[in-house]
Scaffold this motif. Sequence first.
Motif, PDB file in Angstrom:
ATOM      1  N   ASP A  57       0.802  -1.220   0.000  1.00 50.70           N
ATOM      2  CA  ASP A  57       0.000   0.000   0.000  1.00 50.70           C
ATOM      3  C   ASP A  57       0.841   1.278   0.000  1.00 50.70           C
ATOM      4  N   TYR A  66      -7.647  -4.848   6.661  1.00 51.93           N
ATOM      5  CA  TYR A  66      -6.948  -3.613   6.301  1.00 51.93           C
ATOM      6  C   TYR A  66      -7.884  -2.421   6.403  1.00 51.93           C
ATOM      7  N   LEU A  83      -4.978   3.880   2.696  1.00 54.31           N
ATOM      8  CA  LEU A  83      -4.483   4.015   1.320  1.00 54.31           C
ATOM      9  C   LEU A  83      -4.491   5.484   0.885  1.00 54.31           C
ATOM     10  N   HIS A  97      -1.743   7.394   2.663  1.00 55.09           N
ATOM     11  CA  HIS A  97      -0.421   7.250   2.042  1.00 55.09           C
ATOM     12  C   HIS A  97      -0.362   7.937   0.680  1.00 55.09           C
ATOM     13  N   HIS A  98      -1.500   8.021  -0.005  1.00 55.24           N
ATOM     14  CA  HIS A  98      -1.520   8.612  -1.352  1.00 55.24           C
ATOM     15  C   HIS A  98      -2.622   9.656  -1.406  1.00 55.24           C
ATOM     16  N   VAL A 126     -12.465   0.175  -2.395  1.00 56.17           N
ATOM     17  CA  VAL A 126     -11.106  -0.242  -2.052  1.00 56.17           C
ATOM     18  C   VAL A 126     -11.238  -1.408  -1.079  1.00 56.17           C
TER      19      VAL A 126
END
Lengths: 338, 294
Positions: free
Chosen positions: B181, B237, B242, B245-246, B260
């Motif tokens: 990820d 998760y 996600l 992080h992005h 997701v």
Amino acid sequence: MNRWIIGLLVLAFFSVIISVSAGDEVSFSEALSVLWHHITLGHGIAPDPIADRIVWRLRLPRALLALIVGGGLGIIGAAMQALVRNPLAEPYILGISSGATAGASLFYLGFLPPLISKAVSMPVAAFAGGLCAILIVYSVAGGRGHLSVTRLLLAGVAVASLMGALSSFITLSSPEPDKLRSVLFWLLGSLHLATWSTLIWPSIAVLIGLISLLVLARPLDGMLTGDESAHSLGVQVESIKRILIILASLVTGSIVAASGAIGFVGLIVPHAVRSVTGVTHRRVLPASFIAGAVFLLWADLVARAVLPGAQLPVGIVTAICGVPFFLILLRRSNYGFG
Amino acid sequence: MRQACLLCLLFIGCSSNFPGERTVEDDFGRTVVLPPTIERITTLAPSVTELAFAAGAGSKIVGVTTFDDYPPAVDSLPKYGMLPTDFEAIVALDPELVLASEQVNSPKEADIFSSMGIPVYFVAVNALPDVPRAIRDLGDLLGTSEAATRRAIELEDSLAQLAVLTAGLFERPRTLFLIDDVTLYAFGQGSYIHDMIDLAGGHSITRTLTTRAPVLTDEFVLNSRPEVIVGSFGPRYDVTKLVLHHPTWDIVPAVVSDQVYGLHPDYYLRPGPRLVSGAWALARILHPDVVINP
């Protein structure tokens, strides 16, 4: 001399423009309009949201991180070379980068609980690791009253190997084995995790490093002539050395935490610069900063472009492009210190 | 010296053909000479262990790697390290055949076993049909072809059923499969994962990337606009990580429409029989209204 600096600055500016507009995803004019939109604080047509994110939030922070990391490595390389009066010195060869990597990997792989947050504790651990490595190297080399360059380089190589082995050990015995691939990418040196917020710590550290070194430019010149003559010139040799070691660990630590250990920039750049500007630090330092910044920016551009849709760790590119260039330079030039 | 000569003679004697010895070609294209019957095997990768169990040869396995955890029967078997391969521990188990994975192991490891007279057979799974094919091959190899054929047919039927459900679907969501990820490792050209996504009724956006294990750039993801992002991050998760992080992915269609998902890594990263269940699970994510029961 000013001509060189101005020339380099212009080159850096255009390199950033090229870097943020290079790539299949966004056209050149679209990239420029995104930049224009942000620089004029929202004037002009609102850009396409995807282009906006790619140019303003991915490519630009990444380009700026390349500039900061490359510049930081450039000045620290120049300072280390003055510290040990040997053109072979750089954070990589003296073990600082490896020590910083070992320190940072403890956090990266979840061995140590993050103190405040990962963004703070990784640079701190990297700084501690780097400081630890250089202190060992320096105390071994300076053991008998004077600093032996041979011992310094040998101790640097040895400690770098030791720290490298420690990093590998930490990596392979990680409680999160799924992170292995990510860590490998980071260990090889990569700018792919750049965001506006990851820029903060390296920027502060590199800025502190640059200003402090510029203030120390004259004592650094003195140190090139040797400890005794530097002393007779009124340079506080021992305290300058201590400051240099801490600065090098600080800057290298924050850089390694952000982008992993990127080798050869700190070695090649000051050399290339000195062959043009001479050895005076008032010139070498700013020129090394900008030249290192531009070099890493271009290296990262290559790392982004080689594989379609994918990327390489930039450390691979700096080694592949940098080393032959360095060897050619080494063969041609015959400059010396002092 | 004389003893050494005698030893040599002994080895030469051993390597000449015994009655009933078989010569087969493995998935690496290597020629492997096998004894007439095989009762003791060891495996070098978890995926191969699962394939051997599926082929009905589970009771012949005398040791597995420390990474092995499926099926539960492996828990009671002796374990040995795999990174790097613990040759001593494996040789001590006295296997008649070592099973290796083309994805994980290298032919150099095989050379070491061969030099000790232990044959190594490589199994490769690069596409979904390779799973039942490999099970049949192992059945033939290990003398359990009846059980292997049964299991292979079950899996093929299951794949065919899924194909019937998804083949006619007009909407095939653009799907991104991620392995990590933070650093965006994904599957490029020539991977079975694209078969799984296809069969599940999706369109894999990394199928045409020339690198086999690319690290994607954020801009590639932004620009290819995946409608579903699945990752082998585990079912628990926290998908909000996600975007953490992005952060630029806030406009990616998959993120906007909450598509997701964290998937159980073993059903996707281990090229073995469980890929079939993995494909079904993926299909239930991509087409929850069409694919209801496994």
